[in-house]
Design an enzyme around this catalytic site. Sequence first.
Site, mmCIF file in Angstrom:
data_model
loop_
_atom_site.group_PDB
_atom_site.id
_atom_site.type_symbol
_atom_site.label_atom_id
_atom_site.label_comp_id
_atom_site.label_asym_id
_atom_site.label_seq_id
_atom_site.Cartn_x
_atom_site.Cartn_y
_atom_site.Cartn_z
ATOM 1 N N GLU A 182 5.322 2.283 -39.096
ATOM 2 C CA GLU A 182 6.207 3.290 -38.511
ATOM 3 C C GLU A 182 7.600 2.678 -38.484
ATOM 4 O O GLU A 182 7.897 1.822 -37.645
ATOM 5 C CB GLU A 182 5.734 3.673 -37.105
ATOM 6 C CG GLU A 182 4.335 4.254 -37.060
ATOM 7 C CD GLU A 182 4.188 5.535 -37.860
ATOM 8 O OE1 GLU A 182 5.210 6.244 -38.040
ATOM 9 O OE2 GLU A 182 3.073 5.827 -38.314
ATOM 10 N N CYS B 142 13.393 6.044 -33.072
ATOM 11 C CA CYS B 142 13.270 6.164 -34.530
ATOM 12 C C CYS B 142 13.515 7.582 -35.027
ATOM 13 O O CYS B 142 14.106 7.777 -36.083
ATOM 14 C CB CYS B 142 11.883 5.703 -34.975
ATOM 15 S SG CYS B 142 11.574 3.948 -34.693
#
Length: 493
Positions: free
Chosen positions: A260, A294
Site C-alpha cells: 500500500e 495516502c
Amino acid sequence: MSQQVATSLDRQMLVGGNWIGAQERTDVIHPYDGQLVGSVPMASEETVVEAIDAAAEAFHATDLSAYQRYELLSETARLVEERADEIAHILTSEQGKPLTEARGEVDRAVQTLDLSAEQAKRLFGEFVPMDAQKGFARDHCFTQREPMGVVAAITPFNFPLNLMVHKIGPALAAGNSVVGKPATNTPLSAIALFECLDDAADAIDATVPDGLFNIVTGSGSTIGDVILDHDAIEAISFTGSTPVGKYLANNSGMKEVTLELGGNDPTIIWSDTDIEAAAAQVVGGACSNAGQVCNSVERVIVPEEIEAEAIEAIVEAAEALSVGDPLEPGTDVASMVDDEQFENLVDLFEESVEAGATVECGGNYGGDLGPRTFEPTVLSDVTPDMPAVKEETFGPLVPVVVVEDFDAAIEEANNTNYGLEAGLFTQDIDRAKRAADEIDAGGVNINTVSGFRTDHMPYGGFKDSGVGKEGIKYAVEHFSREKLVGFHQGFNG
C-alpha cells in the site's frame, strides 16, 4: 489523562514472548514542540532473526482453533477500548495529529480488531463440481484455506495504530504468526497494541504459544533486509513510500507481498453539485492528519464555469480550520510528523509559487505556528507540471486545477503515475459511470472525496500506488493459501 504530552514512555520489544531491550535506543519526539515523549530499542539483525525464528516456531506449535483466534482478537479489541484514552494520548504525542483524530483512530482500531476476529470464523472453501468435465462425474473436490506461516507487518507513521491492526489482525485471523515493525518515529501506539495482545493471550482459555506475535523497533533498513532474507517469512505487508515498496517487491523473491504505497489522488467537483458542500469535504479530505494520508485529496479538478465559485468555497472551508496544538480541543490541523515531511512540503509549495501558482489563502508555515506546522493552503493558477500537482504532497496543500470539459477532467485525473483513489461530485449518473469506468485507480468514490475508506472494504491502488488489497476479508485471503482436496474412485483390494 490530562491534556498534555505523554512522557517517559520508554518501551521494549516483544520477542518470543519476552519484552526485551537493546544496546542502543532511539528517542520519540512530539512533533508539535519537540518535547521528548519516550524511547524504544534499536533492534540488531540478530534480534530480528530471533523474532522471526520465534514466530516460525510458534506457527508450527500453535493449535488455536478459529474460535480461539476469534477470542484472542476480540479480547485484544476489548483491552484496546479499555485503554482508549491513554492510547489516543500516546498517538497524538508521538505522531502529532489532533487528539480528536487520534481518538477516532483508536475507535477504528477496535472495530478493525473486531472485524478481524469475526473473519477468523469465515475461512470458507468451496465445492468444485467435477462433473462439469467429461469423465469425472464420480470425483469429488473442494477447496480449503490454510495459513501461510510467518507474516511481516511493516507500517508507516501516519496511522501507526490502525494500520498495524490492518496487518496483524487479518494475519492472526488466518492462523499465521506475525512480526510487526512500526515506523521508527511513531512506534509507541503499536507497542501498546502488542501489550494488549500479550494480555489478551493470558486472558483467554487457550494456550497461545510464545512468539505467535512479535514487535521489533528500530532502523527500517536493518529490519527490512533481514525480513527479505529470512526464509521463514512467507508474506510481507507494507504500507509506506513507493521507492521502499519497489525495493521490497524487487527483493522479496517468492514471498507474498502486499504493498500500500503513495498516491496523488484527484477529486473532481463538477458544476451540477452542491459546490459549497463539496468544498467542505474536499478541504477536510486534504487537511485531515495535516494532509499526511495516502489517499488524501491532493488535486482538486473543476470546470471553468465554476472556477471562481469553487475556489471561493474551498478558501472559506480552509480558513474555517483551526491550526494549533494537537492536544487542544478544537484543533483541526496541527504539526507534521517530522522535519523531513515538513521540508518536503515547503519545497513543493515554494517551487509551485515560483512557477506561477497563486496563494488564495494560507501559505504560512513554521515560526509562530510551530516548527513543523503548515497552515491549510489553497493554490490557484496551477498547471499539471507544477510540483504541487504532479508530485505526492503529503501535507495540507489544496491545488485547484481548471479544465475545459469532462474529457479533460478524466484525462487530468489519470495524469499521474499513481492510482490509489479518486473522488467525483456530480448528480449525473452517466458522468459518474464514466468516472468509475475510466479513472485508473483502485477506488472511485462518487459524491465523496478520494480519502474515503472504511476498514472492511477492499482498499489498494494501481500503478505506483501498490499491489494487493487491504480490508479484512481481502487481507485474510492474501495471508492464506487455497488448497484443492480431491477424492477419487478408490481401489478394492
